[in-house]
Write a protein that holds these residues in place. Structure first.
Motif, PDB file in Angstrom:
ATOM      1  N   GLN A  70       0.810  -1.225   0.000  1.00 46.90           N
ATOM      2  CA  GLN A  70       0.000   0.000   0.000  1.00 46.90           C
ATOM      3  C   GLN A  70       0.842   1.273   0.000  1.00 46.90           C
ATOM      4  OE1 GLN A  70      -0.008  -2.302   2.448  1.00 46.90           O
ATOM      5  NE2 GLN A  70      -0.233  -1.386   4.466  1.00 46.90           N
ATOM      6  N   ALA A  71       2.159   1.170   0.203  1.00 46.90           N
ATOM      7  CA  ALA A  71       3.031   2.349   0.220  1.00 46.90           C
ATOM      8  C   ALA A  71       3.850   2.490  -1.059  1.00 46.90           C
ATOM      9  CB  ALA A  71       3.963   2.289   1.433  1.00 46.90           C
ATOM     10  N   ILE A  72       3.669   1.599  -2.021  1.00 52.97           N
ATOM     11  CA  ILE A  72       4.482   1.631  -3.241  1.00 52.97           C
ATOM     12  C   ILE A  72       4.424   2.992  -3.923  1.00 52.97           C
ATOM     13  CG2 ILE A  72       4.660   0.738  -5.598  1.00 52.97           C
ATOM     14  CD1 ILE A  72       3.992  -2.016  -4.494  1.00 52.97           C
ATOM     15  N   SER A  73       3.243   3.575  -4.050  1.00 51.94           N
ATOM     16  CA  SER A  73       3.133   4.843  -4.789  1.00 51.94           C
ATOM     17  C   SER A  73       3.938   5.956  -4.124  1.00 51.94           C
ATOM     18  CB  SER A  73       1.672   5.259  -4.968  1.00 51.94           C
ATOM     19  OG  SER A  73       1.077   5.534  -3.726  1.00 51.94           O
ATOM     20  N   MET A  74       3.990   5.994  -2.791  1.00 49.60           N
ATOM     21  CA  MET A  74       4.788   7.011  -2.104  1.00 49.60           C
ATOM     22  C   MET A  74       6.261   6.860  -2.478  1.00 49.60           C
ATOM     23  SD  MET A  74       5.513   7.697   1.973  1.00 49.60           S
ATOM     24  CE  MET A  74       6.485   6.216   2.182  1.00 49.60           C
ATOM     25  N   TYR A  75       6.755   5.625  -2.477  1.00 47.33           N
ATOM     26  CA  TYR A  75       8.155   5.384  -2.807  1.00 47.33           C
ATOM     27  C   TYR A  75       8.431   5.662  -4.282  1.00 47.33           C
ATOM     28  CZ  TYR A  75       8.574   3.341   1.836  1.00 47.33           C
ATOM     29  OH  TYR A  75       8.586   3.159   3.196  1.00 47.33           O
ATOM     30  N   GLU A  76       7.490   5.311  -5.160  1.00 51.20           N
ATOM     31  CA  GLU A  76       7.673   5.604  -6.586  1.00 51.20           C
ATOM     32  C   GLU A  76       7.758   7.109  -6.829  1.00 51.20           C
ATOM     33  OE1 GLU A  76       5.613   1.752  -8.761  1.00 51.20           O
ATOM     34  OE2 GLU A  76       4.349   3.486  -8.297  1.00 51.20           O
ATOM     35  N   LYS A  77       6.940   7.886  -6.136  1.00 55.51           N
ATOM     36  CA  LYS A  77       6.988   9.348  -6.279  1.00 55.51           C
ATOM     37  C   LYS A  77       8.336   9.908  -5.833  1.00 55.51           C
ATOM     38  CE  LYS A  77       2.035   9.952  -5.774  1.00 55.51           C
ATOM     39  NZ  LYS A  77       0.945  10.269  -4.851  1.00 55.51           N
ATOM     40  N   ALA A  78       9.022   9.169  -4.957  1.00 54.45           N
ATOM     41  CA  ALA A  78      10.340   9.590  -4.471  1.00 54.45           C
ATOM     42  C   ALA A  78      11.470   8.998  -5.317  1.00 54.45           C
ATOM     43  CB  ALA A  78      10.507   9.192  -3.009  1.00 54.45           C
TER      44      ALA A  78
END
Length: 107
Positions: A70-78
């Motif tokens: 569920q946190a993949i998108s946060m890391y991808e944005k970074a």
């Protein structure tokens, strides 16, 4: 060696993460957590950016981490990219995926 990063108010830790040196010269982010009452308010992203900036300042060429699905998108944005397949964490039984980011080495 590990370094610890946190955001806190006057009484509580709101977000926490750990940056550890690996034997290959890379670094690993682990134990990223945001207090439930302040989730979805940007604390995780702000903390992640601070940790990445610090690793870059140290001359780190690569950062890796194991992200909850569920946190993949946060890391991808970074700037992190997924590597390999998802797996269940042995300790939490929560689905994760390995992610990595190459740095520019500002040191």
């Amino acid at each position: 060696t590990s370094q610890h990063f946190a955001f806190a108010d006057h009484e509580n830790i709101l977000a926490y993460g750990r940056l550890s040196a690996l034997s290959n010269g890379s670094m690993k982010i682990s134990q990223m957590v945001v207090a439930q009452e302040v989730q979805q308010q940007g604390f995780g992203s702000m903390l992640l950016n601070r940790i990445v900036e610090h690793a870059d300042h140290l001359g780190t060429k690569k950062i890796e981490l194991n992200a909850r699905i569920q946190a993949i998108s946060m890391y991808e944005k970074a700037g992190f990219i997924s590597v390999g397949n998802t797996y269940l964490s042995k300790s939490t039984q929560v689905e994760h995926i390995r992610m990595v980011r190459l740095l520019s080495c500002k040191k």
